[in-house]
Motif scaffolding. Sequence first.
Motif, mmCIF file in Angstrom:
data_model
loop_
_atom_site.group_PDB
_atom_site.id
_atom_site.type_symbol
_atom_site.label_atom_id
_atom_site.label_comp_id
_atom_site.label_asym_id
_atom_site.label_seq_id
_atom_site.Cartn_x
_atom_site.Cartn_y
_atom_site.Cartn_z
ATOM 1 N N THR A 1 27.161 -22.086 26.248
ATOM 2 C CA THR A 1 27.876 -20.975 25.620
ATOM 3 C C THR A 1 27.855 -21.182 24.111
ATOM 4 O O THR A 1 28.218 -22.259 23.630
ATOM 5 C CB THR A 1 29.338 -20.897 26.096
ATOM 6 O OG1 THR A 1 29.365 -20.695 27.504
ATOM 7 C CG2 THR A 1 30.075 -19.753 25.409
ATOM 8 N N VAL A 2 27.411 -20.177 23.380
ATOM 9 C CA VAL A 2 27.387 -20.234 21.917
ATOM 10 C C VAL A 2 28.428 -19.263 21.374
ATOM 11 O O VAL A 2 28.419 -18.070 21.710
ATOM 12 C CB VAL A 2 25.998 -19.879 21.359
ATOM 13 C CG1 VAL A 2 26.057 -19.750 19.832
ATOM 14 C CG2 VAL A 2 24.979 -20.943 21.755
ATOM 15 N N VAL A 3 29.322 -19.783 20.564
ATOM 16 C CA VAL A 3 30.319 -18.977 19.860
ATOM 17 C C VAL A 3 29.891 -18.922 18.396
ATOM 18 O O VAL A 3 29.481 -19.939 17.825
ATOM 19 C CB VAL A 3 31.723 -19.600 19.972
ATOM 20 C CG1 VAL A 3 32.770 -18.690 19.324
ATOM 21 C CG2 VAL A 3 32.073 -19.897 21.420
ATOM 22 N N THR A 4 29.985 -17.739 17.786
ATOM 23 C CA THR A 4 29.546 -17.628 16.390
ATOM 24 C C THR A 4 30.209 -16.447 15.700
ATOM 25 O O THR A 4 30.654 -15.494 16.360
ATOM 26 C CB THR A 4 28.011 -17.483 16.307
ATOM 27 O OG1 THR A 4 27.598 -17.537 14.937
ATOM 28 C CG2 THR A 4 27.548 -16.171 16.929
ATOM 29 N N ASN A 5 30.277 -16.508 14.400
ATOM 30 C CA ASN A 5 30.701 -15.364 13.590
ATOM 31 C C ASN A 5 29.532 -14.796 12.805
ATOM 32 O O ASN A 5 29.710 -13.989 11.897
ATOM 33 C CB ASN A 5 31.826 -15.772 12.633
ATOM 34 C CG ASN A 5 31.413 -16.890 11.679
ATOM 35 O OD1 ASN A 5 30.585 -17.732 12.007
ATOM 36 N ND2 ASN A 5 32.024 -16.916 10.505
ATOM 37 N N ASP A 6 28.312 -15.201 13.173
ATOM 38 C CA ASP A 6 27.093 -14.814 12.458
ATOM 39 C C ASP A 6 26.318 -13.786 13.281
ATOM 40 O O ASP A 6 25.921 -14.054 14.416
ATOM 41 C CB ASP A 6 26.235 -16.063 12.231
ATOM 42 C CG ASP A 6 25.051 -15.814 11.314
ATOM 43 O OD1 ASP A 6 24.228 -14.942 11.652
ATOM 44 O OD2 ASP A 6 24.936 -16.499 10.289
ATOM 45 N N PHE A 7 26.081 -12.612 12.698
ATOM 46 C CA PHE A 7 25.382 -11.557 13.431
ATOM 47 C C PHE A 7 23.915 -11.892 13.658
ATOM 48 O O PHE A 7 23.340 -11.520 14.688
ATOM 49 C CB PHE A 7 25.523 -10.220 12.685
ATOM 50 C CG PHE A 7 26.921 -9.681 12.685
ATOM 51 C CD1 PHE A 7 27.450 -9.082 13.828
ATOM 52 C CD2 PHE A 7 27.736 -9.788 11.566
ATOM 53 C CE1 PHE A 7 28.754 -8.595 13.843
ATOM 54 C CE2 PHE A 7 29.025 -9.303 11.580
ATOM 55 C CZ PHE A 7 29.543 -8.707 12.715
ATOM 56 N N TYR A 8 23.278 -12.608 12.737
ATOM 57 C CA TYR A 8 21.888 -12.988 12.938
ATOM 58 C C TYR A 8 21.748 -14.011 14.061
ATOM 59 O O TYR A 8 20.751 -14.013 14.788
ATOM 60 C CB TYR A 8 21.288 -13.539 11.638
ATOM 61 C CG TYR A 8 20.834 -12.474 10.672
ATOM 62 C CD1 TYR A 8 19.644 -11.790 10.874
ATOM 63 C CD2 TYR A 8 21.588 -12.157 9.554
ATOM 64 C CE1 TYR A 8 19.218 -10.813 9.991
ATOM 65 C CE2 TYR A 8 21.181 -11.175 8.670
ATOM 66 C CZ TYR A 8 19.994 -10.511 8.886
ATOM 67 O OH TYR A 8 19.579 -9.531 8.009
ATOM 68 N N VAL A 9 22.715 -14.875 14.207
ATOM 69 C CA VAL A 9 22.697 -15.811 15.334
ATOM 70 C C VAL A 9 22.767 -15.040 16.653
ATOM 71 O O VAL A 9 22.032 -15.327 17.602
ATOM 72 C CB VAL A 9 23.859 -16.816 15.234
ATOM 73 C CG1 VAL A 9 24.015 -17.597 16.536
ATOM 74 C CG2 VAL A 9 23.633 -17.777 14.079
ATOM 75 N N SER B 1 27.946 -11.817 8.379
ATOM 76 C CA SER B 1 28.886 -12.565 9.218
ATOM 77 C C SER B 1 30.250 -11.904 9.162
ATOM 78 O O SER B 1 30.474 -10.961 8.402
ATOM 79 C CB SER B 1 28.990 -14.012 8.735
ATOM 80 O OG SER B 1 29.585 -14.073 7.454
ATOM 81 N N SER B 2 31.155 -12.413 9.979
ATOM 82 C CA SER B 2 32.525 -11.912 9.950
ATOM 83 C C SER B 2 33.467 -13.070 9.675
ATOM 84 O O SER B 2 33.140 -14.239 9.892
ATOM 85 C CB SER B 2 32.894 -11.233 11.273
ATOM 86 O OG SER B 2 32.767 -12.138 12.352
#
Length: 270
Positions: free
Chosen positions: A127-135, A160-161
């Motif tokens: 599971t990957v959690v991120t605030n990066d839209f490109y990710v 990002s957010s």
Amino acid sequence: MNPTARPLIPEQRHQEILRLLRREGVLSIRSLTDYMNVSHMTVRRDITALEDSGQVISVQGGVRLAEWTGQVPPPERESRAQLELPRKQAIAELAAGFIEDGMVVFLDAGTTCQSVVPYLSARRNLTVVTNDFYVVTSLFAHPHIEVIHTGGAVDASSASSSGRIAAEAVRGINVDLFFLSTGTWNMSRGVTTPSMDKVEVKLAALDASTSCFLLADSTKFGTVSRFRVTPLETLDAVITDEQLPQEMQENIRDLGVTVHVAELRKPGLS
């Protein structure tokens, strides 16, 4: 704080400035005046003498070693994406080796963390959690990986957010490994960022995570931004490239932080 009770002669001050710069990479004029308990003009004269001998270079508000090239990256995502690609890829490949099947991993916003994504294809139950839209969009190519975006206030320049909404989302998730990114870091100030909203999300991820690894290439070391995220000693590890000087690597290890060094591929080698 003055390291000695007796005033230093110019040559002793010069050597002390060089010693401090070998530790920090860059220092402000204010830091040097406070540390050596001398006037602003005295420090300026010392820096001029060291510049004349080719040992240091003045930067805005401070000084750095002449052989050291740490630079604050541009704020725009498009500009940063093309910088130091071999370093980012080497760091990302090494970082991916610490990710195990079944983990929950937080990939912080930034081009270095985005570079980790291509190395995740073989992981299972990840599971990957991120605030990066490109990710997030990069992970569309890996549908077997569960992806959670934090939401929050959108920053178009970094894709990002951040802010309170994003931070609250992170606090509700148990993260095994947090890959923290930054454009500025040094020994005395630790990890810094130009945006207070980014601090909130990074600290939430740090609190929610079992382990935190900083992913930062050597060109960013010795630089400082306005807002402090965390001192280096709170990290579990730093993953950087082999061009971070050995003395600086040892200074970080002396804080109790593990340093993993990524080797750069030689030109012409695959």
